[in-house]
Design an enzyme around this catalytic site. Structure first.
Site, mmCIF file in Angstrom:
data_model
loop_
_atom_site.group_PDB
_atom_site.id
_atom_site.type_symbol
_atom_site.label_atom_id
_atom_site.label_comp_id
_atom_site.label_asym_id
_atom_site.label_seq_id
_atom_site.Cartn_x
_atom_site.Cartn_y
_atom_site.Cartn_z
ATOM 1 N N ARG A 299 5.677 -7.036 7.229
ATOM 2 C CA ARG A 299 4.294 -6.991 7.554
ATOM 3 C C ARG A 299 3.689 -8.405 6.807
ATOM 4 N NH1 ARG A 299 -1.208 -6.190 6.374
ATOM 5 N NH2 ARG A 299 -2.318 -5.916 8.365
ATOM 6 N N CYS A 300 4.234 -8.350 5.414
ATOM 7 C CA CYS A 300 3.680 -9.671 4.768
ATOM 8 C C CYS A 300 4.113 -11.058 5.335
ATOM 9 C CB CYS A 300 4.159 -9.584 3.239
ATOM 10 S SG CYS A 300 3.623 -8.270 2.304
ATOM 11 N N MET A 301 5.138 -10.934 5.980
ATOM 12 C CA MET A 301 5.793 -12.389 6.289
ATOM 13 C C MET A 301 5.339 -12.724 7.924
ATOM 14 S SD MET A 301 9.789 -12.259 4.810
ATOM 15 C CE MET A 301 10.209 -10.491 5.588
ATOM 16 N N GLY B 223 7.155 -7.565 2.445
ATOM 17 C CA GLY B 223 8.074 -7.064 3.255
ATOM 18 C C GLY B 223 7.891 -7.529 4.832
#
Length: 422
Positions: free
Chosen positions: A411-413, A409
């Protein structure tokens, strides 16, 4: 990019006002997957680039509105224009991936073209029998996962911890991020790299990825251990904290199950939203289960306490970080929690205290946020000018029908490099 504009890396929380973030807009490397190699690329499905790109443009548009964004490809291109960096970085990558035969040809290309090929892959030239018969399509494989910039490097204070990726398919991401932080004239930091032969020997089984690494406060790290970050990886971080002899420091460790694959990182079950609120996947973080929550206390270079805690939220409260847990998937039933957690329903990215970005598809999670005082606003409407980002708490929703299938999501990106002190 202006080399004379210096940015000192400084991150002491997960929610301080964002002043700089590194991202990677997905390119054709995302479509260089087949059902056969998707598992090797760490995907459970293959993505449609045109849809993923359209969704990503909304995410990037919002980030551009609230902070300064830096693209990996641009930063990489900048450092590849330095001849010494270009030759040493290409040699390191080609040697480690058994592709020294393409080194001379790559060396002759422009910085921007090399940057592109290091991310999108270098197709194999079938100019001898071995390569003609090879089942591989690439001499250097595409970096399918690089849109998840969170994992290969982690800012903590004024330093950057380089990832030791759990899967070899992602090793080049860490090599690239290490080269950027060590060589870009704009970035001021010190890197800690677990990938040296000495560290790999001293910590056998080491792996560390940024999805498991969260900064609760300047003296508190929250780290997940599971299939992507090993206990040896956390021991490596612990040793580096001990070396600094900086007074009282705390590491909270949350053990994660190996399955399902949606529990890949801590930020898939727990993220900070505000100074006093966090998003949790309740069955794992708050429920009674067999997964340990451990507190390690370090004082002036020595471990003075290791103890098991009731759960992550209670452990944070003991350290003066009083978090109100908000439930991923809402409170209506297990199946909505499971469905929305699977699609990164707990994975929020804060760009300021109480201002977060997340997927619009997770409606029960958004409803729960709204009940807890977060105004839910479509990022598309903000970008079109039909509404403004409010002064109070809010969640800006981005489309994620395709992006979420990549297994991450907001945060991951995003990989923050500077935040204001809270």
């Amino acid at each position: 990019m202006q080399a004379n504009h210096k940015i000192e890396i400084d991150v002491n929380s997960e929610f301080g006002h964002l002043e700089g973030v590194i991202i990677h807009t997905p390119g054709i490397e995302v479509e260089e997957m087949t059902p056969e190699n998707a598992e090797r690329a760490l995907y459970s499905d293959i993505l449609n680039l045109s849809v993923a790109s359209s969704e990503y443009s909304v995410f990037k548009g919002i980030l551009n509105k609230v902070t300064t964004t830096f693209e990996v490809k641009d930063l990489l291109s900048d450092i590849l224009s330095i001849d010494q960096v270009k030759s040493s970085l290409l040699k390191e990558i080609c040697l480690s991936e058994g592709a020294m035969d393409i080194y001379p040809k790559l060396l002759g290309k422009s910085a921007s073209e090399i940057a592109k090929q290091l991310i999108q892959g270098v197709p194999i030239e079938r100019d001898n029998l071995t390569r003609f018969l090879s089942q591989e399509r690439f001499s250097l494989r595409p970096l399918h996962n690089f849109l998840f910039t969170r994992d290969a490097s982690m800012s903590f204070g004024k330093e950057v911890l380089i990832g030791k990726m759990a899967s070899k398919v992602r090793d080049r991401e860490a090599v690239i991020m290490d080269a950027i932080f060590n060589n870009h004239p704009m970035l001021v930091t010190r890197t800690i790299n677990p990938n040296s032969p000495e560290n790999l020997q001293n910590f056998p089984g080491i792996s560390i990825e940024g999805g498991d690494f969260q900064v609760g406060r300047e003296d508190v790290l929250v780290i997940g251990t599971g299939i992507r970050t090993s206990t040896q990886g956390i021991d490596f971080i612990l040793e580096n904290i001990k070396l600094k002899k900086q007074g009282l420091q705390h590491i909270l460790i949350q053990e994660l199950p190996d399955t399902p694959e949606s529990f890949i990182h801590l930020d898939m079950v727990f993220t900070f939203l505000d100074v006093d609120a966090c998003m949790v996947y309740e069955p794992l973080i708050m429920g009674t289960n067999r997964f340990h929550t451990i507190h390690i206390q370090v004082e002036n270079g020595k471990v003075t306490d290791i103890s098991e805690q009731k759960n992550l939220v209670k452990a944070l409260k003991k350290l003066g970080i009083d978090m109100r847990p908000i439930q991923c998937g809402g409170i209506t039933g297990d199946w909505t929690q499971e469905r929305e957690q699977w699609h990164s329903g707990a994975n929020f990215f804060a760009f300021a205290p109480g201002k977060v970005i997340g997927y619009e598809r997770n409606v029960h999670t958004l409803e729960q946020l709204n009940h807890n005082g977060f105004q839910v606003i479509s990022a598309k409407e903000v970008l079109s000018g039909t509404c403004e980002i409010p002064g109070g708490k809010c969640v800006l929703t981005i489309p994620g029908s395709e992006l979420a299938r990549g297994g991450g999501g907001a945060r991951c990106m995003s990989m923050p490099i500077r935040r204001k002190q809270v």
